[in-house]
Design an enzyme around this catalytic site. Structure first.
Site, short mmCIF file in Angstrom:
data_model
loop_
_atom_site.label_atom_id
_atom_site.label_comp_id
_atom_site.label_asym_id
_atom_site.label_seq_id
_atom_site.Cartn_x
_atom_site.Cartn_y
_atom_site.Cartn_z
N GLU A 186 -5.69 7.96 -6.17
CA GLU A 186 -5.63 6.66 -5.49
C GLU A 186 -7.03 6.27 -5.01
O GLU A 186 -7.45 6.72 -3.92
CB GLU A 186 -4.69 6.74 -4.29
CG GLU A 186 -3.26 7.11 -4.65
CD GLU A 186 -2.27 6.56 -3.64
OE1 GLU A 186 -1.35 5.86 -4.07
OE2 GLU A 186 -2.44 6.79 -2.44
N SER A 245 -2.56 -0.65 -5.71
CA SER A 245 -2.23 -2.00 -6.17
C SER A 245 -1.54 -2.03 -7.53
O SER A 245 -1.73 -2.97 -8.31
CB SER A 245 -3.48 -2.89 -6.18
OG SER A 245 -3.98 -3.02 -4.86
N GLY A 286 2.75 1.45 -3.24
CA GLY A 286 2.99 1.08 -1.85
C GLY A 286 3.69 -0.26 -1.76
O GLY A 286 4.92 -0.35 -1.82
N GLY A 287 2.91 -1.34 -1.67
CA GLY A 287 3.47 -2.67 -1.45
C GLY A 287 4.59 -3.05 -2.42
O GLY A 287 5.63 -3.57 -1.99
N HIS A 316 -2.59 11.61 1.82
CA HIS A 316 -2.78 10.18 1.54
C HIS A 316 -4.05 9.72 2.27
O HIS A 316 -4.34 10.18 3.37
CB HIS A 316 -1.56 9.38 2.01
CG HIS A 316 -1.59 7.96 1.54
ND1 HIS A 316 -2.35 7.00 2.15
CD2 HIS A 316 -0.98 7.36 0.50
CE1 HIS A 316 -2.21 5.85 1.50
NE2 HIS A 316 -1.38 6.04 0.49
N GLU A 365 -4.67 7.22 3.95
CA GLU A 365 -4.44 6.69 5.30
C GLU A 365 -4.32 7.84 6.31
O GLU A 365 -4.69 7.69 7.47
CB GLU A 365 -3.20 5.78 5.30
CG GLU A 365 -3.53 4.45 4.62
CD GLU A 365 -2.36 3.77 3.95
OE1 GLU A 365 -1.19 4.09 4.25
OE2 GLU A 365 -2.62 2.90 3.08
N ASN A 404 5.87 4.74 -1.94
CA ASN A 404 5.41 5.15 -0.61
C ASN A 404 5.66 3.97 0.33
O ASN A 404 4.94 2.98 0.30
CB ASN A 404 3.91 5.49 -0.67
CG ASN A 404 3.33 5.73 0.72
OD1 ASN A 404 4.07 5.93 1.68
ND2 ASN A 404 2.01 5.72 0.82
N TRP A 405 6.69 4.11 1.14
CA TRP A 405 7.09 2.99 2.01
C TRP A 405 6.19 2.86 3.24
O TRP A 405 6.32 1.91 4.00
CB TRP A 405 8.55 3.16 2.45
CG TRP A 405 9.55 3.04 1.35
CD1 TRP A 405 9.29 2.86 0.02
CD2 TRP A 405 10.98 3.09 1.47
NE1 TRP A 405 10.47 2.80 -0.70
CE2 TRP A 405 11.53 2.94 0.18
CE3 TRP A 405 11.85 3.26 2.55
CZ2 TRP A 405 12.91 2.95 -0.07
CZ3 TRP A 405 13.22 3.27 2.32
CH2 TRP A 405 13.74 3.11 1.02
N LYS A 406 5.34 3.84 3.47
CA LYS A 406 4.45 3.84 4.64
C LYS A 406 5.27 3.61 5.92
O LYS A 406 6.42 4.04 5.99
CB LYS A 406 3.34 2.80 4.47
CG LYS A 406 2.65 2.90 3.12
CD LYS A 406 1.36 2.14 3.08
CE LYS A 406 0.83 2.14 1.65
NZ LYS A 406 -0.56 1.78 1.58
N GLY A 431 -3.70 -1.39 -1.48
CA GLY A 431 -3.32 -2.57 -0.69
C GLY A 431 -4.28 -3.74 -0.82
O GLY A 431 -4.22 -4.69 -0.03
C1 PEP Z 1 -0.33 3.70 -1.51
O1 PEP Z 1 -0.37 3.49 -0.31
O2 PEP Z 1 -0.11 4.85 -1.90
C2 PEP Z 1 -0.55 2.58 -2.42
C3 PEP Z 1 -0.87 2.84 -3.65
O3 PEP Z 1 -0.42 1.32 -1.89
P1 PEP Z 1 -0.46 -0.08 -2.69
O4 PEP Z 1 0.40 0.09 -3.92
O5 PEP Z 1 0.09 -1.09 -1.75
O6 PEP Z 1 -1.88 -0.31 -3.07
#
Ligand code: PEP
Length: 252
Positions: free
Chosen positions: A169, A215, A236-237, A99, A101, A11-13, A175
């Protein structure tokens, strides 16, 4: 061994410009080509405006493409939104919906998420439906209740393993560099599968992939991906660099 094929999803956001997106997607597609018959599927979900650039960069590879959202309606007066048919038309096979967010930034309810997932499915996309508890909910001992009610409220009736992926999640793990213990993750995933079975039947629930997200990184992916009811990751990250994302996938 589970019949569920591991899905490693990025997920590049709201990150990257077209040159970076092209380089990242192209670099990953190249690695997938070299790896040949990998024991996982890989998916990237760029910002909507970068989907065409990424579609071009991964063309001819096994890399799969998804959006980060779609509107619940088929078309019309919804300025700034993207319809599921447009997501599909741009070359995507998947659409992330719900998601945390988006639930927070855009006030999306379970009902909204369910309608978005239904529109994705109706347009031939696999909906990646995100659920997860906040830290306050976990601290209050409500983790299973919250995830159970999000499954009940966000998954469309008639969903199948072919058109649905669930992403668990925990909001407090996204994050932050923090994750639940592996025992806690397995407990929630097994619970989610049982709740899903109530909704779509045991057979479909047994075939449905449930991803862990929050994470996940090259250091913890192996332990998380080894859990019985964890069928991949939503990342994500660590999905923003070729080497990190590839290292997570190789842990599968
Ligand atoms: C996400 O936004 O779906 C996510 C899991 O982010 P991160 O891996 O950065 O925690």
């Amino acid at each position: 061994m589970s019949a569920r094929r591991t899905l490693i999803a990025g997920n590049w956001k709201m990150n990257m410009l077209s040159a970076d997106a092209k380089a990242l997607a192209g670099g990953l597609a190249e690695k997938l080509n070299v790896a040949g018959d990998a024991n996982f599927e890989m998916l990237v979900c760029p910002p909507a405006i970068l989907i065409p650039v990424v579609a071009d960069a991964i063309s001819g590879s096994a890399m799969q493409l998804g959006s980060q959202d779609n509107h619940m309606n088929e078309k019309g007066a919804h300025t700034g939104d993207t319809a599921a048919a447009q997501v599909k038309d741009a070359g995507c096979g998947y659409a992330i919906v719900g998601h945390s967010e988006r639930r927070t930034d855009h006030g999306e309810s379970d009902e909204t998420v369910k309608a978005k997932a239904a529109s994705a499915q109706a347009n031939g996309l696999t909906a990646v439906i995100c659920i997860g508890e906040t830290e306050a909910e976990r601290d209050a001992g409500k983790t299973l209740d919250v995830n159970g009610s999000q499954i009940a409220g966000s998954v469309p009736d008639g969903s199948t393993a072919a058109n649905t992926v669930i992403a668990y999640e925990p909001v407090w793990a996204i994050g932050t560099g923090r994750t639940p213990t592996t025992d806690e993750v397995q407990e929630v995933h097994a619970f989610i599968r049982a709740e899903l079975a109530k909704k779509i039947g045991q057979d479909e629930a047994d075939k449905t992939r449930i991803l862990y997200g929050g994470s996940m990184n090259p250091g913890n992916a192996k332990d998380l991906l080894a859990l019985a009811d964890v069928d991949g990751g939503l990342i994500g990250g660590a999905s923003l660099k070729v080497d990190d994302f590839w290292a997570v996938a190789e842990s599968a």
